[in-house]
Design an enzyme around this catalytic site. Structure first.
Site, PDB file in Angstrom:
ATOM      1  N   ASN A 145       4.011   3.264  -2.653  1.00 26.05           N
ATOM      2  CA  ASN A 145       3.522   2.154  -1.280  1.00 26.05           C
ATOM      3  C   ASN A 145       2.981   2.622  -0.134  1.00 26.05           C
ATOM      4  OD1 ASN A 145       4.724   0.432  -3.635  1.00 26.05           O
ATOM      5  ND2 ASN A 145       6.835   0.883  -2.936  1.00 26.05           N
ATOM      6  N   ARG A 146       2.460   3.625  -0.359  1.00 26.34           N
ATOM      7  CA  ARG A 146       1.736   4.217   1.165  1.00 26.34           C
ATOM      8  C   ARG A 146       2.641   4.263   2.462  1.00 26.34           C
ATOM      9  NH1 ARG A 146      -1.228   5.482  -2.398  1.00 26.34           N
ATOM     10  NH2 ARG A 146      -3.530   5.325  -2.420  1.00 26.34           N
TER      11      ARG A 146
END
Length: 213
Positions: free
Chosen positions: A190-191
């Protein structure tokens, strides 16, 4: 504009927590570098070197790390190259390593200075003979009329030093990057990547902070 927005990877191999980090950034670097070697990543010593002119115009290129210790990170080049001219005008530089297979990046900031000539000579004499001759043949960063000129220069140097040792050119040697800051980056889903920044303080200690991705 060509749309390449679909090109993405989800990083999920592992995380990085504060308690896992060495307080000494060089020890952390050494751990990650050895893990990159053990993972058989091709040329794990490839690093990007960013320099800037005195007025701040930046440039970046790929070079090879040839040694490191608590005094810094060493690479070798032509002292008449554009990178050397920029270092002479502005010794503040930055390095980056990116090992996609491990989903890791290391950034280093510091000051560049020339290594002693004896150190440059010891490394130069350890290089393959073709690389030694190439250092004499190539006027690095200068405009040339064609490849034929380079090949002619290489043949001239081959004949000049036939049967003997190729000496260290006056215009060739090493630089040591003395670090003032490091950043260790581990890819996460999810970065929400893990980032830890080491900053050298006035008393010679390393302040460690987690940064938002």
């Amino acid at each position: 504009m060509k749309d390449i927005s679909h090109l993405r990877e989800e990083y999920a191999r592992m995380g990085l927590n504060r308690h896992e980090l060495h307080n000494d950034p060089l020890k952390q670097f050494d751990l990650w570098f050895q893990q990159a070697v053990d993972a058989e990543i091709a040329e794990p010593n490839v690093m990007n070197l960013a320099t800037a002119t005195a007025d701040g115009s930046p440039s970046i290129r790929t070079v090879l790390l040839k040694g490191y210790d608590h005094d810094g990170f060493v690479f070798y080049t032509n002292y008449a190259s554009s990178k050397a001219a920029e270092i002479s005008a502005n010794p503040q530089v930055a390095l980056s390593f990116f090992w996609i297979q491990l989903e890791r990046q290391i950034r280093v900031w510091g000051r560049a200075e020339k290594v002693p000539q004896a150190q440059s000579e010891a490394y130069f004499l350890s290089r393959p003979r073709g690389s030694q001759l190439g250092a004499w043949a190539s006027p690095q960063s200068q405009s040339v009329a064609g490849r034929e000129l380079l090949e002619t220069r290489l043949e001239e140097m081959t004949q000049k030093y036939a049967g003997g040792e190729v000496p260290l050119p006056d215009h060739w040697g090493g630089y040591r990057i003395i670090p003032s800051a490091y950043e260790f980056w581990q890819g996460r889903p999810n970065r929400l990547h893990d980032r830890f920044h080491y900053q050298l303080t006035d008393d010679g200690q390393w302040d460690i902070q987690r940064l938002a991705p």
